[in-house]
Design an enzyme around this catalytic site. Structure first.
Site, PDB file in Angstrom:
ATOM      1  N   CYS A 160       0.861  -1.184   0.000  1.00 22.31           N
ATOM      2  CA  CYS A 160       0.000   0.000   0.000  1.00 22.31           C
ATOM      3  C   CYS A 160       0.899   1.237   0.000  1.00 22.31           C
ATOM      4  CB  CYS A 160      -0.904  -0.036   1.229  1.00 22.31           C
ATOM      5  SG  CYS A 160      -2.179   1.234   1.241  1.00 22.31           S
ATOM      6  N   CYS A 359      -7.091   5.397  -8.187  1.00 27.34           N
ATOM      7  CA  CYS A 359      -6.485   5.890  -6.953  1.00 27.34           C
ATOM      8  C   CYS A 359      -6.415   7.414  -6.960  1.00 27.34           C
ATOM      9  CB  CYS A 359      -5.079   5.320  -6.793  1.00 27.34           C
ATOM     10  SG  CYS A 359      -4.284   5.763  -5.235  1.00 27.34           S
TER      11      CYS A 359
END
Length: 430
Positions: A160, A359
């Protein structure tokens, strides 16, 4: 007979799954959500909490009364162990709950213990949980009164990376607003083989974009970084060469640091001997699923989100995981809800999640967005863009998702934001 469905986890995946299952199944199923906390918190806002741009209560929703409005049962006892052969879950309060279908959406356990001195209980901070971000906010305010060098990044095995870039650049923006940026050397360290790899081999020109942004903000970086240990006043990092050898050891002075840890499966996915439940989880404890989000050994168990096993995109000098972005999670949720409905109605599951990546990384006065369709190359869409509009889109996303949880909506928020702010006309089925 009314089917019993248990959802483990009440984050972005778990809450969305509960609402989509309720919409898909109506009164034909009893849905129970199990979490280890009575609170939903919007994880993508944690970087804002850490620099005090949000208060924890701004991004939290109390779940017991919220779920009750929509006919969804809730327990905050947490799951102690899954017993898949018996269709049961042992809870943290000593009780056991049975199920016809189990949806695992727990998120990960944070593997701080894998590095010496690492983690909020020791010498580093985190933004992976709202409580960690709240603790970091207190440290941040004290740090700004007596600033010094900072280390930010993502360690070996992390998957991440976006939040690490976000925090480094939000911190830069906040320091400039306080007029003390000149007193804070910042080093970004990452297990990625290059800046902007993101566990995805890069998306569009994320390498060029993010390198340029870091350079413009006077942030130095080290890639192929393996964190060896974290001490009270420094971070020791080995820079790994392509052949696996150590190119250079860096001892980075640090008055404050925040590094994203590696993830692993949560405890309930391991047996009494501490081994992953055979057939349910891989050696790291991530849930094994097929293209229908269904576990091959136990077909009445489904997996959603960060807890799902996805192999790395490619071999890298330092281990790098594959991110599970919010859009992908919402797509998994829809597939699970529709497939459980099909199975209950005596049909084969047929819905497949669309593993695309969307994102939004906010930098406070700027930001980067990217779209990868599909997530792993080669892609049909491979785009990244930069601008203040990313900051606005992230704010809108927070607003819409919190409203979704409060109102019991099953709408796909990532897709809505992508279509409104990014001009994307179609995400699913690309």
């Amino acid at each position: 007979m009314r089917k019993k469905i248990v959802v483990l986890g009440a984050g972005i995946g778990g809450t969305s799954a509960a609402y989509e299952l309720r919409e898909a199944l109506g009164a034909d199923a009893g849905i129970t959500v199990v979490s280890d906390t009575p609170w939903f918190h919007f994880v993508p806002s944690n970087p804002w909490v850490a620099v005090m741009w949000r208060k924890p209560e701004d991004i939290k929703i109390h779940l017991p009364e919220t779920f009750a409005k929509f006919g969804i049962s809730f327990s905050s006892a947490g799951a102690r162990r899954i017993r898949p052969a018996e269709n049961a879950v042992d809870l943290g309060d000593g009780t056991t709950i049975g199920y016809d279908y189990l949806v695992i959406a727990t998120g990960p356990e944070l593997a701080f213990d894998e590095i010496e001195g690492f983690g909020p209980a020791k010498h580093s901070s985190s933004i992976c949980h709202v409580d960690h971000a709240t603790d970091l906010a207190r440290k941040w305010e004290a740090f700004c009164g007596d600033p010094g060098p900072v280390v930010v990044g993502a360690v070996q095995g992390a998957s991440c990376f976006g939040p690490a870039y976000e925090f480094a650049l939000l911190m830069n923006t906040d320091l400039r607003k306080r007029h003390i940026r000149d007193r804070v050397p910042i080093t970004f360290i990452t297990s990625e083989p290059y800046i902007g790899h993101l566990g995805l081999g890069g998306v569009g020109d994320t390498k060029g974009l993010l390198e340029s942004i870091l350079r413009d903000r006077d942030i130095k970086w080290i890639t192929n970084a393996r964190v060896d240990r974290v001490e009270a006043d420094k971070v020791v990092v080995s820079e790994i060469a392509g052949d696996g050898g150590v190119r250079k050891v860096h001892e980075l002075p640090s008055r404050l640091n925040m590094m994203i840890p590696a993830f692993r499966g949560v405890r309930c996915l391991f047996d009494e001997d501490g081994k992953p439940i055979e057939g349910l989880a891989n050696p790291r404890g991530f849930v094994l699923v097929d293209r229908h989000q269904q576990n091959p050994r136990y077909p009445n168990i489904y997996g959603i989100g960060v807890c799902v096993a996805i192999p790395p995109f490619e071999s890298t000098p330092v281990p790098v995981g594959v991110p599970k972005t919010g859009y992908m999670i919402e797509s998994m949720v829809t597939a699970v809800a529709e497939n459980i409905r099909e199975v209950i109605n005596g049909r084969e599951p047929k819905k497949e999640a669309t593993w695309n990546a969307v994102c939004l990384a906010d930098f406070g006065n700027d930001g980067v967005a990217f779209i990868a369709l599909p997530q792993i190359p080669p892609r049909n869409v491979n785009w990244a863009g930069q601008g203040y509009w990313v900051h606005l889109a992230k704010i809108a996303f927070e607003k819409y998702f919190l409203r979704k949880v409060r109102k019991g909506k099953s709408e796909p928020i990532y897709e809505r934001i992508a279509m409104r702010f990014l001009g994307v006309k179609k995400l699913r089925g690309e």
